[in-house]
Design an enzyme around this catalytic site. Structure first.
Site, mmCIF file in Angstrom:
data_model
loop_
_atom_site.group_PDB
_atom_site.id
_atom_site.type_symbol
_atom_site.label_atom_id
_atom_site.label_comp_id
_atom_site.label_asym_id
_atom_site.label_seq_id
_atom_site.Cartn_x
_atom_site.Cartn_y
_atom_site.Cartn_z
ATOM 1 N N ARG A 59 -11.838 24.486 42.370
ATOM 2 C CA ARG A 59 -13.106 24.871 41.734
ATOM 3 C C ARG A 59 -13.933 25.631 42.760
ATOM 4 O O ARG A 59 -14.157 25.130 43.867
ATOM 5 C CB ARG A 59 -13.903 23.663 41.248
ATOM 6 C CG ARG A 59 -15.354 24.051 40.970
ATOM 7 C CD ARG A 59 -16.179 23.023 40.305
ATOM 8 N NE ARG A 59 -15.790 22.871 38.914
ATOM 9 C CZ ARG A 59 -16.580 22.352 37.975
ATOM 10 N NH1 ARG A 59 -17.790 21.963 38.286
ATOM 11 N NH2 ARG A 59 -16.159 22.218 36.745
ATOM 12 N N HIS B 240 -13.220 29.177 33.002
ATOM 13 C CA HIS B 240 -13.181 27.711 33.051
ATOM 14 C C HIS B 240 -12.153 27.241 32.007
ATOM 15 O O HIS B 240 -12.507 26.656 30.983
ATOM 16 C CB HIS B 240 -14.575 27.154 32.751
ATOM 17 C CG HIS B 240 -14.768 25.717 33.108
ATOM 18 N ND1 HIS B 240 -13.804 24.958 33.749
ATOM 19 C CD2 HIS B 240 -15.823 24.874 32.901
ATOM 20 C CE1 HIS B 240 -14.260 23.729 33.926
ATOM 21 N NE2 HIS B 240 -15.483 23.659 33.421
ATOM 22 N N GLN C 229 -11.775 23.554 30.492
ATOM 23 C CA GLN C 229 -12.882 23.209 29.600
ATOM 24 C C GLN C 229 -12.600 23.705 28.173
ATOM 25 O O GLN C 229 -12.793 22.985 27.194
ATOM 26 C CB GLN C 229 -14.174 23.861 30.120
ATOM 27 C CG GLN C 229 -15.377 23.637 29.232
ATOM 28 C CD GLN C 229 -15.872 22.199 29.247
ATOM 29 O OE1 GLN C 229 -16.083 21.628 30.301
ATOM 30 N NE2 GLN C 229 -16.047 21.612 28.073
ATOM 31 N N ASP D 240 -24.407 26.652 26.937
ATOM 32 C CA ASP D 240 -24.172 26.284 28.340
ATOM 33 C C ASP D 240 -25.473 26.600 29.086
ATOM 34 O O ASP D 240 -26.356 27.294 28.552
ATOM 35 C CB ASP D 240 -22.992 27.115 28.873
ATOM 36 C CG ASP D 240 -22.574 26.741 30.292
ATOM 37 O OD1 ASP D 240 -23.061 25.717 30.821
ATOM 38 O OD2 ASP D 240 -21.761 27.484 30.883
ATOM 39 N N CYS E 294 -20.542 22.238 27.357
ATOM 40 C CA CYS E 294 -19.586 21.789 28.381
ATOM 41 C C CYS E 294 -20.190 20.715 29.274
ATOM 42 O O CYS E 294 -19.460 19.925 29.860
ATOM 43 C CB CYS E 294 -19.124 22.976 29.210
ATOM 44 S SG CYS E 294 -20.486 23.924 29.923
ATOM 45 N N ARG F 126 -11.841 16.129 28.096
ATOM 46 C CA ARG F 126 -11.420 16.807 29.329
ATOM 47 C C ARG F 126 -10.258 16.053 29.970
ATOM 48 O O ARG F 126 -9.354 16.654 30.536
ATOM 49 C CB ARG F 126 -12.580 16.870 30.343
ATOM 50 C CG ARG F 126 -13.829 17.618 29.910
ATOM 51 C CD ARG F 126 -13.597 19.099 29.732
ATOM 52 N NE ARG F 126 -12.933 19.721 30.879
ATOM 53 C CZ ARG F 126 -13.534 20.012 32.044
ATOM 54 N NH1 ARG F 126 -14.823 19.777 32.216
ATOM 55 N NH2 ARG F 126 -12.852 20.583 33.034
HETATM 56 N N1 NVA Z 1 -21.361 27.930 33.416
HETATM 57 C C1 NVA Z 1 -21.516 26.679 34.123
HETATM 58 C C2 NVA Z 1 -20.476 25.698 33.683
HETATM 59 C C3 NVA Z 1 -20.556 24.342 34.317
HETATM 60 C C4 NVA Z 1 -19.478 23.422 33.858
HETATM 61 C C5 NVA Z 1 -21.437 26.931 35.616
HETATM 62 O O1 NVA Z 1 -20.577 27.705 36.041
HETATM 63 O O2 NVA Z 1 -22.253 26.377 36.345
HETATM 64 N N1 CP Z 2 -18.028 20.723 32.196
HETATM 65 C C1 CP Z 2 -17.753 20.611 33.512
HETATM 66 O O1 CP Z 2 -16.896 21.325 34.054
HETATM 67 O O2 CP Z 2 -18.459 19.654 34.138
HETATM 68 P P1 CP Z 2 -18.495 19.408 35.715
HETATM 69 O O3 CP Z 2 -19.172 20.579 36.324
HETATM 70 O O4 CP Z 2 -19.246 18.125 35.868
HETATM 71 O O5 CP Z 2 -17.065 19.295 36.191
#
Ligand code: NVA
Ligand code: CP
Length: 318
Positions: free
Chosen positions: A112, A139, A142, A234, A275, A303
C-alpha cells in the site's frame, strides 16, 4: 471458471483489475461468497500453513491491513507487517533490490502506498505474487468487496447501475469503473468537471464496456442518479492530498451524499456504500451512513473474504 480445484490463477499478481478477465473476477467473487459461508459456519481451515506474506505500508490502513492479516493468519499463514519506518524500501535500498530480497523470503507481497509504479516494480522483480492494497491510481481489492456487497443485495447486477459521487478521479472511483466495465455493470461518476476521471482510464473502460455491454457515464448532474441500485462515495481528499482539503470542500460540498441525494434514484431499495474511513458530515451525512440504506459495515467485513479468495487462488492454496 470454478476455482475450487483450479490452479488457473496460481502465481498471478493483482495490480489492477485491467489485468484480469471477467471470468476470473467472477470466479473470485464466487469463491469469496463460499469463504463467507465457511466463516459463518465456523468451518476454519489451515490452507496457508507454511506460507508467508510481507505487508508493506507507506500509507495508513485499518481494513486492508486487518483483512490481509486475519485472512492469512487464521489459516496458518505468517503475515509480517512492515511500514516504511521499519524497512529500507525507497530510503536506503531500491524498490528492485527490496523486491528481490522479499521474493526470496515470502510467498507473496502486499503493497500500500503512493505510486502504482512501485507495486509494478515489486511484481516485476520479486518473482512472487504482489497485491495492490491501494496506490494513488487503484484500489482493486476494495472494488471486489464492493461488488460482492452489491450482489448480496441485488440478485443480479446485469442492467443495474452503480453511481460514484465525489472525487471521480480517485483510486476507488477508478477501480470501480474498471471492475464494472469488465463485469458488465453500468457505472456512472457524478462529480464536478474538475474531478472527472483521467481520459486514458475512461477510454480503457469504454473499450472494455463495448464487450461487456456495461454503460459507463461521467456527468456533473445529479439527475444521472435516477434508477441507481447503489450510491457510493469516498473522502474528498485522499491520503497524500491533505493540502487540497479546502479546495475539495469548495468543489464537492454540493455533492454530499445524504437522504435527499439518495431520493434522486427514484427507488426505495438503493443501498449506500463507502470504502471507509468516512468523514461524516463531509462526503456523507451522519443520518445516511448510520441509517437503513447503509451497507458500509458489510462492505468492510467483505474485504476479508475477498482478500482471502485472492490469496488462496494466487498462492495456489485451494
Ligand atoms: N481514496 C481514499 C481511499 C481510502 C481507502 C484514499 O486513497 O485515501
Ligand atoms: N477501505 C480501506 O482500504 O480502508 P483502510 O484504509 O482502513 O485499509
Amino acid at each position: 471458471m470454478d476455482l475450487s480445484a483450479s490452479t488457473a490463477l496460481k502465481g498471478r499478481s493483482l495490480l489492477t483489475w485491467l489485468d484480469y478477465t471477467a471470468e476470473e473476477i467472477r470466479a473470485l467473487l464466487e469463491l469469496s461468497k463460499r469463504l463467507k459461508g465457511e466463516h459463518k459456519r465456523g468451518d476454519l481451515q489451515r490452507r496457508f500453513t507454511g506460507k508467508t506474506l510481507a505487508l508493506l505500508f507507506e500509507k495508513r490502513s485499518t481494513r486492508t491491513r486487518c483483512a490481509f492479516e486475519t485472512a492469512f493468519g487464521e489459516e496458518g499463514g505468517h503475515p509480517v507487517f512492515l511500514s516504511t519506518g521499519d524497512i529500507q524500501l525507497g530510503a536506503k535500498e531500491s524498490i528492485e533490490d527490496t523486491a528481490r530480497v522479499l521474493g526470496r523470503m515470502f510467498s507473496g507481497i502486499q503493497f500500500r502506498g503512493f505510486s502504482q509504479s512501485t507495486v509494478e516494480t515489486l511484481a516485476r522483480y520479486s518473482g512472487v505474487p504482489v497485491y495492490n492494497g491501494l496506490t494513488d491510481d487503484f484500489h482493486p481489492t476494495q472494488a471486489l468487496a464492493d461488488i460482492m456487497t452489491l450482489e448480496e443485495n441485488f440478485s443480479s447486477l446485469r442492467g443495474e447501475t452503480l453511481c460514484f459521487v465525489g472525487d471521480g478521479r480517485n483510486n476507488v472511483a477508478r477501480s470501480l469503473m474498471v471492475i464494472c466495465s469488465k463485469l458488465g455493470v453500468n457505472f456512472t461518476i457524478v462529480s464536478p468537471p474538475a474531478l472527472f476521471p483521467r481520459r486514458d482510464i475512461l477510454e480503457a473502460c469504454e473499450a472494455l464496456s463495448a464487450e461487456s455491454r456495461a454503460r459507463i457515464r461521467v456527468s456533473a448532474d445529479a439527475a444521472e442518479l435516477r434508477g441507481a441500485c447503489g450510491i457510493y462515495t469516498d473522502v474528498w481528499a485522499s491520503m497524500g492530498e491533505e493540502d487540497k482539503k479546502a479546495e475539495r470542500r469548495a468543489l464537492l460540498s454540493p455533492y454530499q451524499v445524504n437522504s435527499g441525494l439518495m431520493e434522486k434514484t427514484g427507488r426505495g431499495d438503493t443501498v449506500f456504500l463507502h470504502c471507509l474511513p468516512a468523514i461524516k458530515g463531509e462526503e456523507v451525512s451522519p443520518e445516511l451512513i448510520e441509517g437503513p440504506a447503509s451497507r458500509v459495515w458489510d462492505e468492510a467485513e467483505n474485504r476479508k473474504y475477498t482478500i482471502k479468495a485472492i490469496l488462496l487462488a494466487t498462492l495456489g492454496c485451494l
